[in-house]
Design a protein around this motif. Sequence first.
Motif, PDB file in Angstrom:
ATOM      1  N   GLY A 154       0.824  -1.206   0.000  1.00 26.22           N
ATOM      2  CA  GLY A 154       0.000   0.000   0.000  1.00 26.22           C
ATOM      3  C   GLY A 154       0.857   1.255   0.000  1.00 26.22           C
ATOM      4  N   THR A 186     -10.751  -0.455 -12.699  1.00 25.99           N
ATOM      5  CA  THR A 186     -10.756  -1.062 -11.378  1.00 25.99           C
ATOM      6  C   THR A 186     -11.707  -2.238 -11.296  1.00 25.99           C
ATOM      7  N   GLU A 227     -12.856  -2.597  -8.102  1.00 21.98           N
ATOM      8  CA  GLU A 227     -13.517  -2.209  -6.848  1.00 21.98           C
ATOM      9  C   GLU A 227     -14.809  -1.486  -7.172  1.00 21.98           C
ATOM     10  N   THR A 232      -5.199  -1.362  -7.295  1.00 23.61           N
ATOM     11  CA  THR A 232      -5.281  -2.093  -6.032  1.00 23.61           C
ATOM     12  C   THR A 232      -5.305  -3.603  -6.244  1.00 23.61           C
ATOM     13  N   GLN A 270       2.400   1.799  -3.439  1.00 21.42           N
ATOM     14  CA  GLN A 270       1.451   2.326  -4.416  1.00 21.42           C
ATOM     15  C   GLN A 270       1.177   3.798  -4.147  1.00 21.42           C
ATOM     16  N   LEU A 284      -2.651  -5.719  -4.465  1.00 22.98           N
ATOM     17  CA  LEU A 284      -2.447  -5.478  -3.040  1.00 22.98           C
ATOM     18  C   LEU A 284      -3.187  -6.495  -2.192  1.00 22.98           C
ATOM     19  N   VAL A 313      -5.011   3.072  -0.210  1.00 23.05           N
ATOM     20  CA  VAL A 313      -4.758   3.579  -1.566  1.00 23.05           C
ATOM     21  C   VAL A 313      -6.021   4.220  -2.132  1.00 23.05           C
ATOM     22  N   LEU A 314      -7.158   3.551  -1.946  1.00 19.08           N
ATOM     23  CA  LEU A 314      -8.410   4.125  -2.440  1.00 19.08           C
ATOM     24  C   LEU A 314      -8.679   5.459  -1.763  1.00 19.08           C
ATOM     25  N   VAL A 333      -5.808  -2.188   0.595  1.00 20.75           N
ATOM     26  CA  VAL A 333      -6.514  -1.538  -0.505  1.00 20.75           C
ATOM     27  C   VAL A 333      -7.088  -0.206  -0.063  1.00 20.75           C
TER      28      VAL A 333
END
Lengths: 224, 223, 270
Positions: free
Chosen positions: C167, C221, C223, C191, C170, C194, C202-203, C199
């Motif tokens: 993380g 993504t 996500e 992500t 990134q 990871l 980073v988000l 995650v």
Amino acid sequence: MRLSPYVIHSALVGLYYTVIATVLSCCLAFPIAFIVGILRVSRSRTVRGCAMVYVEGIRGASPIVELYWAFFVLPLIGIRFPPLEVGVLVLGLVGGAYASEAVRGALLAVDRGQWEAGLSLSMSRSSTVLRIVLPQAIPTMLPIFQNVAIDMLKGTSLLSLVTVTELTRTANELGTVGVMSFSSGYGALLVIYFLLSLPIMAGMAKLEKYTARYQSKFVRRPRS
Amino acid sequence: MGTAAYLWSVRSQMAQGLVITLEATGAGMAIALTVGLGIAVIRVLKLPGLSQVARFYILFFRNTPLLVQLYVWYYVLPQYGIVLSAFLVGVVGLGIQFSAYTAEVYRAGLEQVPRGQWEAGSALGLRTAAILRSIIIPQAFRPIVPGLGNYLISMFKDSAYLSVVTVFELLGTTEQLAASSFRYTALFTLLGVIYFSLSYPASVCVRVLERRAARGRQNALRS
Amino acid sequence: MLSDPNTFTSPPGRGAAVALEDVHKRYGEKVVLDGLSLTVASGEKVAIIGPSGSGKSTVLRCVMALEEPEKGRIHVGDNWIGFGSDRGDGSRRSRNAEIIKLRGAVGFVFQQFNLFPHMTALRNVSLALRRVRGINGTDAAALAEGALREVGLGDKLAAYPQQLSGGEQQRVAIARACVLQPQVMLFDEVTSALDPELVGEVLGVIRRLAEVGGMTMVIVTHEMEFARRIADRVIFMEKGSIVEEGSPERIFGDPIEVRTRQFLRAVSER
């Protein structure tokens, strides 16, 4: 064989020329290796092609042939160098060609993502190669560089054939003159070359340790 | 006589030199392949004592010049009562020098065969020699071919060293012709061309083999 | 730096911030992008979703000219580069210069981070400032430090990538791209590599970037929740073409296309 002053003096002169020729050849070979190795991963096909012609041309024949060629033919086309210089030039070009393969292979072995990261920051290709990819490629090149350096040392024995008074020629002369028996003399000579190769290996090992921190292997499994 | 005409006139001598070169390469390779295999097996099996000797052998012959090695063979062998022709002395020299290299190729090939194969062999009750012969060596075969191929090509080129111990292979023949005719440029350039035109295509083939071996390894791992 | 709302607005005289025009890309026999056209308005946040192999990453990589399409045009701001039959005249060198200029306006964050292992976090971030923008060492270091603080790594300036968690790495990568103040930021499944517990951090950084406003972002993504929350528009791709696009509410709530429904259902069943 009695270690008369004559023998000692000859041996030292021979050692001097062997060492000098080795060092000078390496000084020529390694810069050539980097330049040619980098040129061989250029985007331009012409550049890559020229570099390839150089490397494959040198690799086409063995150094002894190329040395003879340079020694006999170059004067006939007007290029006159003293024997030591000719020898160092040939050895350096040969070493440079082989070492450039190591450079090229190591550059190609660096993870593609590193190239892309550099380019994504809008760095030029040459900047990316020099600052990002090359430092990471160096640990991979070193083992082959060690071999090339030792090849330079071995190559200096060829210079005995073109009148350079390095160690092998010294042994030739001492044997011919009768001061030394050929079999034991050449045997000792072999041992001397072996001993001379050891510092090269030690030096390279040190260099490998020093550059180990440039290895990109770690990035694979990040700690969480 | 023009250059081309002269070169054409000496073609039979050059051809003879080439034949000697090829014979030396073949014979030398035969020695290198057998001796090298023995050394490699010793190292892979980690035989006590012999293993260290093998390591030293490889290091010693790799770090010392072929030229001096040839001189040593030329002068030392007769002292022990072994009187060989210059050609055979040269072949022995080439073979022993390259056995140090082939030993490493064999060793890499043998070591990349997974440990599990050895274990499976022992579990079946086979003895070491049989495991080697029937299980390990056949699997080590494919990746070592390009490596050995490269050394074959190197030996072909290095056969030129034999001219130093009075063998009239290509380089020796060329020197002799040049000394009498003074046509150094033409002859030595021809010499270079002959070596190149034989070694370069061969090395391209080896590279193709290398790529195929690498792909084969990837496929094996995948399945 | 990141929190300055004026920093990332695109220049006046805008058209779209990013556009792909009829882009075709093949790998050998396999068609990856099939005449794809896509426009992203300035300041818009677009999320691209879809199964693997749908070409989503290739879209981003083409914008960066990390992949060269067989045909089509890539627009970034007022500049564009053509490929194949759309290729303009112009020497190799001028084209390279164009590509570099294009890349200078776009920031890219990779799935595999691609941090430079032989440099500290600070040098990773300051490298391009020094080498590309020609900013002197001290100023570059200050800017880099600021960027790293913004992503919460002010105490890790001297750390090497291998000493950082995924993380953290990134986040350094995001700082590295942002510090050049690009007009557009591209995030390529950042992500996916990871571990799950990393995650979120980073988000979070990406969300803050989005909230600051003005920055054009294209995010590929998996996500979905995240995409739903920050995207202005969601694009669903499959097999090299856009199947459906629209607001997050519509795409996630009530998609028109069958394939979109199938994909979303498969994803939610994980």
